[in-house]
Design an enzyme around this catalytic site. Structure first.
Site, mmCIF file in Angstrom:
data_model
loop_
_atom_site.group_PDB
_atom_site.id
_atom_site.type_symbol
_atom_site.label_atom_id
_atom_site.label_comp_id
_atom_site.label_asym_id
_atom_site.label_seq_id
_atom_site.Cartn_x
_atom_site.Cartn_y
_atom_site.Cartn_z
ATOM 1 C CE LYS A 8 22.980 -37.858 -20.988
ATOM 2 N NZ LYS A 8 24.051 -38.872 -21.103
ATOM 3 N NE ARG A 13 27.588 -38.390 -10.634
ATOM 4 C CZ ARG A 13 27.838 -38.534 -11.931
ATOM 5 N NH1 ARG A 13 26.845 -38.511 -12.813
ATOM 6 N NH2 ARG A 13 29.082 -38.670 -12.367
ATOM 7 C CG ASP A 306 29.174 -34.533 -22.002
ATOM 8 O OD1 ASP A 306 29.905 -35.319 -22.642
ATOM 9 O OD2 ASP A 306 28.651 -34.835 -20.914
ATOM 10 N NE ARG A 337 29.693 -36.929 -28.353
ATOM 11 C CZ ARG A 337 29.132 -36.977 -27.150
ATOM 12 N NH1 ARG A 337 29.655 -36.277 -26.144
ATOM 13 N NH2 ARG A 337 28.046 -37.709 -26.947
#
Length: 429
Positions: A8, A13, A306, A337
């Site tokens: 992703k 980019r 992440d 989170r």
């Protein structure tokens, strides 16, 4: 054997840099999740021609650095913080004005960390109270080059400043005391920008010479290690598992989860290591293993931010008490989170203690959790996917209140997971 979708971060980019090149770029393996499609739509609104071919490749006819056009309506970023922060950087040094809007989750996320350096470069940014979306960016051309030390470890802030620096005369510098993912630096060099990276006592110093002329490229996007994380954990904790996860990007700024899982005793073997699009890639064979609790080194956090929630899931099935800290950045993701994962894991039977910057989790020693709960995902794709993984080793089905956000980053996730194991989710998923 399963193949990961495109990375992703690299997909965002690739579209942006190709849109600033003069000529036609071709991108193979682009992630076609909602976040990346939001980036494509915004770039089209500012003049780039972006087309998906029948063979799945994408072609981008760029407008050149300095050539972005005034968008005629607000740019809807959906749920994508990456799209928002990086495109704010692009707009900041062009003579245009753009309004950024997003969904309820994105509209809670902090943008001041990007607003501050872009304002120093001359951009006029009007945000909602609290520095959130909706916000308007009035670009400054010519912008002012700055030397900016990142106050938080954030590849998005770094990339936003570098993107603004592309159309800024002089040298724009970003100093990062803690290294973050370096896809922007690698790809900018590939597109022909004059960019250097120096390691100093203050950290990594990235210097970009502005008013760049980017050359079109043919780009192959490697598989996303953040997507692979779910399957690495799933295979590690579900007894009898033995899978090969193909096409996983192994950029050293993104491999913290693999390092941590191996410290816990995970059986992860790299097959066919190779270089794809300037990024190291391999296929990963993962077999079930008895995991042992660890104290996660805090310096791993930036390279697995992440994936930290996936580590929380692995820890829930390890033997002993895992302490995972240094991840305060998780508080300001699509959801908080840390709090949301603590509540979700507790709901399915895990023993969890919460810190400001992470969790302590007492594992089951490999035994199944009770499950049987309905999980509030808070519009967060990674919460949904990580609880789907945890549900694979629960005694009763787990229900997700909303699985739709998964489409923002990994549309085929549930189908792929179901192909490896019986559906562990209740009807609400």
């Amino acid at each position: 054997m399963i193949t990961m979708p495109g990375d992703k971060s690299i997909s965002h980019r690739a579209l942006m840099f190709a849109s600033l090149a003069v000529g036609t770029s071709r991108i193979v393996g682009l992630l076609e999740g909602e976040d990346v499609l939001a980036t494509a739509a915004a770039l089209r609104a500012m003049g780039a021609t972006i087309v998906r071919s029948e063979d799945g490749a994408w072609t981008v006819d760029g407008v050149g650095v300095g050539g972005l056009l005034q968008p005629q309506q607000a740019l809807d970023m959906g749920n994508s913080g990456t799209s928002t922060r990086l495109l704010m950087g692009l707009v900041a040094s062009h003579p245009i004005t753009a309004t950024f809007i997003g969904d309820a989750s994105l509209s809670k996320r902090p943008m001041k960390r990007v607003i501050d350096p872009l304002a120093q470069m001359g951009a006029d940014i009007t945000a909602s109270p609290g520095g959130t979306l909706p916000l308007m960016v009035r670009g400054m051309c010519p912008a002012v080059p700055i030397s900016y030390t990142l106050p938080v470890a954030s590849a998005q802030v770094k990339s936003a400043v570098l993107l603004a620096g592309l159309n800024t005369p002089g040298v724009t510098r970003v100093i990062e005391p803690i290294a973050t993912r370096d896809h922007s630096e690698r790809m900018l060099a590939g597109f022909g920008a004059a960019i250097t990276v120096e390691r100093t006592n203050a950290g990594r110093v990235i210097s970009l010479h502005g008013e760049a002329e980017l050359r079109p490229q043919n780009i192959v996007v490697p598989g996303d290690p953040s997507s692979a994380a779910f399957f690495l954990v799933a295979a590690s904790v579900v007894p009898g598992s033995d899978i090969v996860v193909r096409n996983v990007g192994l950029n050293p700024t993104r491999t913290g989860l693999i390092t941590a899982l191996r410290m816990m005793g995970a059986d992860i073997t790299e097959l066919d290591p190779r270089v794809v699009g300037g990024e190291p890639v391999a296929d990963l064979r993962v077999r079930h293993a008895a995991l042992t609790a660890i104290d996660v080194p805090p310096d791993l956090a930036p390279s697995m931010i992440d994936e930290y929630p996936a580590l929380f899931v692995a820890a829930a099935f390890a033997t002993g008490r895992t302490i995972a800290r240094g991840a305060e950045e998780l508080r300001v993701k699509e959801s908080d989170r840390i709090a949301v994962m603590a509540a979700a894991l507790t709901a399915i039977g895990a023993q969890v203690a919460e810190f400001d910057d992470g969790l302590a989790i007492m594992g089951t020693g490999g035994h199944a959790l009770s499950g049987g709960a309905t999980i509030a995902t808070h519009l967060d794709h990674r919460i949904a996917m990580n609880l789907a993984v945890a549900a694979l080793h629960c005694r009763a089905p787990v229900t997700l209140d909303d699985a739709a956000p998964i489409a923002t980053s990994f549309p085929a996730f549930l189908e792929m997971l179901d192909g490896l194991a019986p559906n562990p989710l209740g009807d609400g998923a």
